[in-house]
Write an enzyme that holds these catalytic residues in place. Structure first.
Site, PDB file in Angstrom:
ATOM      1  N   CYS A  43      -2.905   9.976  -7.466  1.00  0.00           N
ATOM      2  CA  CYS A  43      -2.158   8.868  -6.856  1.00  0.00           C
ATOM      3  C   CYS A  43      -2.781   7.504  -7.182  1.00  0.00           C
ATOM      4  O   CYS A  43      -3.967   7.292  -6.909  1.00  0.00           O
ATOM      5  CB  CYS A  43      -2.129   9.078  -5.348  1.00  0.00           C
ATOM      6  SG  CYS A  43      -1.458   7.671  -4.473  1.00  0.00           S
TER       7      CYS A  43
HETATM    8  N1  MHO Z   1       1.583  12.528  -1.808  1.00  0.00           N
HETATM    9  C1  MHO Z   1       1.647  11.093  -1.725  1.00  0.00           C
HETATM   10  C2  MHO Z   1       1.322  10.435  -3.015  1.00  0.00           C
HETATM   11  C3  MHO Z   1       1.618   8.993  -3.105  1.00  0.00           C
HETATM   12  S1  MHO Z   1       1.267   8.425  -4.612  1.00  0.00           S
HETATM   13  C4  MHO Z   1       1.788   6.887  -4.834  1.00  0.00           C
HETATM   14  C5  MHO Z   1       3.037  10.745  -1.249  1.00  0.00           C
HETATM   15  O1  MHO Z   1       3.998  11.407  -1.652  1.00  0.00           O
HETATM   16  O2  MHO Z   1       3.130   9.832  -0.474  1.00  0.00           O
HETATM   17  O3  MHO Z   1       1.747   9.267  -5.624  1.00  0.00           O
END
Ligand code: MHO
Length: 214
Positions: free
Chosen positions: A49
């Site tokens: 992320c």
């Molecule tokens: N599992 C997180 C990741 C955010 S990131 C910007 C979500 O889905 O919020 O990929």
């Protein structure tokens, strides 16, 4: 007090799922340009992320800018919604511009390999998919050598028990992510994913690399 099990359950929930993302206009600037002046250089890092990776590198001494975006895929001007469906071939990345007088690629890599797990193929923690792959897109040959040396050293010293699966490739594109993804951690510190996932990476950086903090 939050228990370990509850923490794990929470971590597996999609806090910011693709579908819940607001439909902001997409930045359609393709910018793979290396920002090189006499003293600055650029490296593009994928470590899961991008909120996490950006939060750490924007706090590192010698880093001039850390920009969240998409790289390594084939779809032009992708939106977050498309990237997080895993269909664009892009990884979530952070384009780091650094001042070579104040830091070095070696230093940046030493942080990068601590704040993410380079051994889990297409996954960081609960985040799964090719968009979360570990990747380093280099901007010149000198960087390629430094990256290969760093990975060679980590491997020789058996720092990880599993094989390092980081993709190392020349930069082919970089699309800046939507504005609401920039500086996300600072702007949304209390959001659950930020509190549980991003914060622990920032804390780790602050604890282990105090001297490298801004
Ligand atoms: N599992 C997180 C990741 C955010 S990131 C910007 C979500 O889905 O919020 O990929």
């Amino acid at each position: 007090m939050i228990t370990k099990t509850l923490k794990l359950i929470l971590l597996s929930l999609p806090f910011f799922s693709c579908n819940s993302a607001t439909n902001k206009p997409v930045n359609n600037m393709e910018n793979k340009e290396t920002i090189t002046s006499g003293t600055t250089d650029t490296i593009t890092l994928g470590g899961g992320c991008f909120w996490c990776v950006e939060a750490v590198f924007s706090r590192m001494k010698g880093v001039v800018s850390a920009t969240s975006g998409y790289s390594g895929g084939s779809v032009k001007n992708p939106a977050y919604r498309e990237v997080c469906n895993g269909t664009t071939g892009h990884a979530e990345v952070v384009q780091v511009v650094y001042n070579r007088n104040e830091t070095s690629l070696e230093d940046i890599l030493s942080v990068f390999f601590v704040i993410h797990d380079p051994t889990t193929l297409n996954r960081q923690g609960a985040d799964e998919g090719t968009q979360y792959r570990s990747a380093i897109y280099y901007h010149n040959e000198e960087q390629r050598k430094i990256i290969e040396d760093a990975i060679g050293k980590l491997t020789a010293e058996k720092v990880f028990s599993d094989k390092i699966v980081t993709e190392v490739a020349p930069i082919k594109n970089f699309y800046k992510a939507e504005d609401y993804h920039q500086d996300y951690y600072t702007q949304n510190t209390n959001q659950p994913y930020c509190r549980l996932v991003v914060k622990s990476k920032v804390d780790k950086f602050e604890k282990l690399f105090k001297e490298k903090m801004k």
